[in-house]
Design a protein around this motif. Structure first.
Motif, short mmCIF file in Angstrom:
data_model
loop_
_atom_site.label_atom_id
_atom_site.label_comp_id
_atom_site.label_asym_id
_atom_site.label_seq_id
_atom_site.Cartn_x
_atom_site.Cartn_y
_atom_site.Cartn_z
N SER A 172 -2.42 -7.35 -4.20
CA SER A 172 -4.14 -6.94 -3.01
C SER A 172 -3.71 -4.70 -2.55
CB SER A 172 -4.05 -7.42 -2.25
OG SER A 172 -5.13 -6.01 -0.97
N ILE A 173 -2.33 -5.13 -2.38
CA ILE A 173 -1.92 -3.42 -2.21
C ILE A 173 -2.54 -2.07 -3.56
CG2 ILE A 173 0.27 -1.96 -2.68
CD1 ILE A 173 0.84 -4.40 0.14
N ASN A 174 -2.10 -3.00 -4.85
CA ASN A 174 -2.90 -2.29 -6.47
C ASN A 174 -3.46 -2.18 -6.43
OD1 ASN A 174 0.50 -1.48 -6.80
ND2 ASN A 174 1.03 -4.19 -7.98
N SER A 175 -4.52 -2.64 -6.01
CA SER A 175 -5.67 -3.11 -6.31
C SER A 175 -6.54 -1.93 -5.25
CB SER A 175 -6.60 -4.25 -5.99
OG SER A 175 -8.13 -4.34 -5.88
N ILE A 176 -6.44 -2.12 -4.48
CA ILE A 176 -6.59 -1.30 -2.83
C ILE A 176 -6.60 0.11 -3.73
CG2 ILE A 176 -6.56 -0.45 -1.02
CD1 ILE A 176 -6.11 -3.42 -0.23
N LYS A 177 -5.08 0.15 -4.10
CA LYS A 177 -4.57 1.90 -4.19
C LYS A 177 -5.54 2.33 -5.21
CE LYS A 177 0.29 1.98 -2.02
NZ LYS A 177 1.40 2.33 -1.99
N SER A 178 -5.52 1.51 -6.51
CA SER A 178 -6.40 2.18 -7.43
C SER A 178 -7.41 2.26 -7.03
CB SER A 178 -6.39 0.52 -8.50
OG SER A 178 -7.14 1.27 -9.86
N ALA A 179 -8.35 1.47 -5.98
CA ALA A 179 -9.83 2.15 -6.15
C ALA A 179 -10.74 2.79 -5.65
CB ALA A 179 -10.29 0.85 -5.00
N VAL A 180 -8.95 3.13 -3.90
CA VAL A 180 -9.02 4.40 -3.42
C VAL A 180 -7.35 4.12 -2.98
CG1 VAL A 180 -9.91 4.60 -0.59
CG2 VAL A 180 -11.23 2.81 -2.17
N PRO A 181 -7.26 5.97 -3.77
CA PRO A 181 -5.55 6.18 -3.57
C PRO A 181 -5.00 6.40 -2.51
CG PRO A 181 -6.92 6.56 -5.58
CD PRO A 181 -8.17 6.33 -4.59
N ASP A 182 -6.68 7.10 -1.38
CA ASP A 182 -5.95 7.54 -0.29
C ASP A 182 -5.70 6.36 0.71
OD1 ASP A 182 -5.48 10.00 -0.82
OD2 ASP A 182 -7.72 10.30 -0.78
N ALA A 183 -6.49 4.88 0.08
CA ALA A 183 -6.22 4.15 1.57
C ALA A 183 -5.24 3.38 2.19
CB ALA A 183 -6.58 2.83 1.12
N ASP A 184 -5.37 3.38 3.59
CA ASP A 184 -4.14 3.02 4.17
C ASP A 184 -3.46 1.45 4.00
OD1 ASP A 184 -1.93 2.54 5.94
OD2 ASP A 184 -3.26 3.19 7.89
N VAL A 185 -2.69 1.02 3.62
CA VAL A 185 -2.12 0.24 2.94
C VAL A 185 -1.10 0.11 4.55
CG1 VAL A 185 -3.12 0.03 0.66
CG2 VAL A 185 -1.20 0.73 0.88
N SER A 186 -0.60 0.52 4.53
CA SER A 186 1.11 -0.27 5.55
C SER A 186 1.16 -1.04 6.11
CB SER A 186 0.98 1.42 6.70
OG SER A 186 -0.04 1.11 7.70
N VAL A 187 -0.40 -1.32 6.30
CA VAL A 187 0.05 -3.60 6.72
C VAL A 187 0.56 -4.64 5.80
CG1 VAL A 187 -1.39 -4.98 8.15
CG2 VAL A 187 -1.85 -2.62 8.99
N GLN A 188 0.04 -3.72 4.86
CA GLN A 188 -0.66 -4.91 3.26
C GLN A 188 1.30 -4.10 3.31
OE1 GLN A 188 -2.95 -2.79 3.72
NE2 GLN A 188 -4.61 -3.43 2.92
N GLU A 189 1.44 -3.65 3.01
CA GLU A 189 2.85 -3.75 2.47
C GLU A 189 4.16 -4.13 3.73
OE1 GLU A 189 2.19 1.33 -0.23
OE2 GLU A 189 2.85 0.79 2.14
#
Length: 701
Positions: free
Chosen positions: A606-623
């Motif tokens: 999910s983290i990789n998918s989100i970063k791939s789609a939206v590079p600047d997205a905040d994925v700190s919760v998932q991480e």
């Protein structure tokens, strides 16, 4: 239903009424003498009884009989034989002889013996216990005649729980009769111990139960996080019964009543999914047999209702576990309860003497009583502020405590506190007399009006062991009392002095306060009361010189039998913890770790998918969640590896050393594995979690 109940009660029991109907008068009289007076049974009488028993059973549909006995496994055992015998012309006869009734021959080498029998020494005997009536049991196999029996080795040692109980009952009867004769009761021929065991248990959905290897293999949940709600609302105790539970209880009652079991009380207990059944009192022997049947009936009936009945002392962490309060008293064959204080206990010298005997017995042999209530499951309860503490003490209540204080301080007891009337301040509710004393649920050994309630016994345990110990230690004190009083020149003075001396010397065992408090632990230590915290620590008291002396004196256990039982207890503890540890390892490796890895992988994807789609997205919760999951997963794997190595090391040890290793090394390692898994349960997607949770088990019945 009331008419039906009177018709079905005892219908499956070869009881006194049935014997009177079916036995010749002389045969019945001879059997009655054996039951009441312990006289030898004539083989000819046994033949007549066997034939009548067979005819009665066959009329009810029975094709087989079994000697039903209680080996040291703590559960019952049986081997079925049909009534058929060959006849001429290829036909059969239905036969059952007195010899078959009196004696059976199961394989003794396959039951726990503690070294009494070698593997190649297979012969053992089951011997008819005519003091407990035969009964019929119907299941998928048909109807079977069950004959309660004792179980002994070829060399005569007891291999069961019934034989020592019967011996202890004879011991306390003999010594109590000696005391009563000194009081002029020459008409009393015997004294029996009256027992009523309250049985606590849990009910969970069977389909969910079958998805939990820990419940299947060990009877308790080895993993499990607490749900948002437990028992803190105090809304389950005595609450309205759910229909599914009511239907179960209704059928349990009917099954019990058919077996002559006086099932009386039923209700919800403190913990969610926990319940209780309590019977009316019976003699210790029959009460023990009945309690074993109650546990069997509950399991069988639960299965019919799509439920699983859990008898383990602590099936769920975080909520109350289950006990089996053993209510014990002494009753003469003339119907007198020797523990009934009457309206003025201070004037009831006979009662005070028997009360003093119990206090001395409990104080002198607290270690043996603690052991009698010990099993691996009960280690989770005792001293855990949900059950009596591991420290043995006696609650007497205000009335009796005051009487004893008068005796100790002035040498005379001149008054007894009375209960008075209770007025709740509502005119439509009548006044009524209240008891002279309150109750104390924190006491392990509490006087409750006309009996003692031994509250430490575990829910899965046979009550034979606790009652054998209780009978024997009280018998020993009564024996000493009788020896002293029989020599007295002035009985009245001697008995007064003996009561005063005894209660003075043993007042330390009396405690009417909060047994859960830390202050009591400190106070008990000052008083010199033992605080035995685990089963493994309790077992050595079984083979002390003191224990050997008392059990040998009253012919309840020989020294050899005591040592064998100590070995059996060590082995039972080791096997139990070994099974639990191996189950935890298997569940962690095959269920929990794979599920967590799958969850972690989905997080990473999910983290990789989100970063791939939206590079600047905040994925700190998932991480953050992934880091926490990975850390707990690593802790779990480390704990699995450690537990695996400890279990392997334990296999190299034997006896007491092995049991101690399981207690001090393996058991803590199990907790270390449980902790990260339970934390992960609160994080991982519920759909990915491989087993039903506590919420599923405790609240979805």
């Amino acid at each position: 239903m009331a008419e039906k109940l009177t018709e079905i009660f005892g219908i499956d029991v070869f009881d006194e009424t049935t014997m009177i109907e079916r036995l010749p008068k002389k045969t019945y009289a001879a059997l009655k003498k054996t039951i009441q007076n312990g006289e030898d049974l004539d083989p000819a009488v046994a033949d007549v009884v066997a034939n009548a028993m067979k005819d009665w059973a066959i009329e009810r549909g029975a094709t087989h009989f079994t000697h039903w006995f209680q080996p040291m496994t703590g559960i019952t055992a049986e081997k079925h034989d049909s009534f058929i015998s060959p006849a001429s012309g290829g036909k059969i006869l239905m036969e059952f002889s007195g010899k078959e009734l009196i004696k059976g021959e199961p394989d003794a080498s396959s039951f726990p013996s503690g070294g009494l029998r070698a593997t190649f020494e297979a012969r053992g005997y089951t011997a008819w216990d005519c003091t407990s009536p035969a009964f019929l049991r119907e299941d998928a196999a048909g109807v079977t005649l069950c004959i309660p029996t004792a179980f002994c080795s070829y060399t005569g040692e007891a291999l069961d729980k019934k034989t020592p109980l019967l011996r202890s009952m004879e011991a306390i009867s003999d010594q109590a009769v000696r005391i009563l004769k000194l009081f002029g009761h020459d008409n009393v021929k015997s004294v029996s111990c009256s027992v009523g065991p309250e049985q606590e248990y849990f009910l969970v959905d069977k389909a969910k139960y079958l998805k939990r290897e820990d419940l299947i293999f060990s009877g308790r949940t080895l993993f499990g996080a607490m749900p948002p709600k437990g028992q803190e609302m105090e809304d389950h105790y005595f609450g309205c019964l759910k229909e599914r539970i009511s239907a179960f209880m209704k059928e349990v009652n009917e099954e019990c009543w058919k077996l002559g079991i006086l099932a009386k009380t039923q209700h919800n207990e403190v913990a969610p999914a926990q319940h209780e059944l309590a019977p009316i009192y019976a003699t210790a022997n029959i009460a023990t047999d009945h309690n074993q049947l109650v546990m069997e009936v509950m399991k069988k009936v639960a299965n019919r209702h799509g439920l699983a009945c859990l008898l383990h002392e602590k099936p769920f962490a975080g909520v109350n576990g289950s006990g089996k309060h053993d209510n014990w008293s002494m009753v003469t064959d003339t119907g007198k309860n020797l523990l009934d204080p009457g309206k003025t206990p201070h004037e009831n010298v006979q009662f005070l003497l028997f009360l003093a005997a119990v206090l001395k017995a409990v104080d002198d042999h607290a270690d043996l009583l603690r052991l009698s209530a010990s099993n691996p499951g009960n280690d989770h309860r005792l001293g855990a502020n949900e059950a009596p503490p591991a420290i043995i003490s006696v609650f007497l209540g205000d009335q009796l405590a005051d009487v004893l204080t008068q005796l100790i301080e002035t040498g005379e007891a001149t008054s007894s506190k009375q209960g008075g009337k209770l007025n709740v301040g509502v005119h439509t509710i009548p006044e009524f007399r209240k008891d002279a004393t309150d109750r104390n649920r924190t006491s392990p050994f509490a006087f409750t009006g006309n009996k003692f309630e031994f509250r430490m016994v575990g829910s899965s345990m046979s009550i034979a062991g606790p009652n054998t110990t209780l009978n024997t230690i009280v018998a020993d004190v009564l024996s000493d009392f009788a020896d002293e009083l029989e020599k007295a020149d002035n009985f009245d003075v001697a008995v007064h002095d003996l009561i005063k001396k005894t209660v003075t010397e043993h007042q330390r065992i009396v405690f009417n306060g909060n047994g859960y408090s830390d202050e009591w632990v400190a106070e008990a230590e000052k008083r010199g009361l033992p605080n035995i915290k685990s089963m493994v620590e309790a077992i050595p008291c079984m083979v002390t010189d003191k224990a050997v002396k008392i059990f040998s004196k009253h012919k309840v256990f020989s020294e050899v039998e005591l040592h064998s039982r100590a070995e059996i207890e060590y082995e039972a503890y080791s096997k139990t913890i070994n099974i639990e540890a191996k189950t935890m390892i298997e569940m962690a490796n095959k269920l929990y770790i794979p599920a967590v890895i799958k969850f972690a992988s989905s997080l990473a994807a999910s983290i990789n998918s989100i970063k791939s789609a939206v590079p600047d997205a905040d994925v700190s919760v998932q991480e953050s969640l992934l880091k926490e999951t990975s850390s707990l997963l690593a802790n779990a794997k480390t704990a699995v590896s450690a537990l695996t190595s400890y279990v392997a090391a334990a296999a190299e040890k034997e006896g007491a050393e092995q049991a101690l290793y399981f207690r001090k090394v393996v058991f803590p390692a199990m907790s270390s594995l449980r902790t990260p898994i339970d934390e992960l349960e609160l994080i991982v997607d519920k759909e990915l979690w491989p087993v039903p949770t506590y919420g599923d088990l405790l609240f979805e019945v």
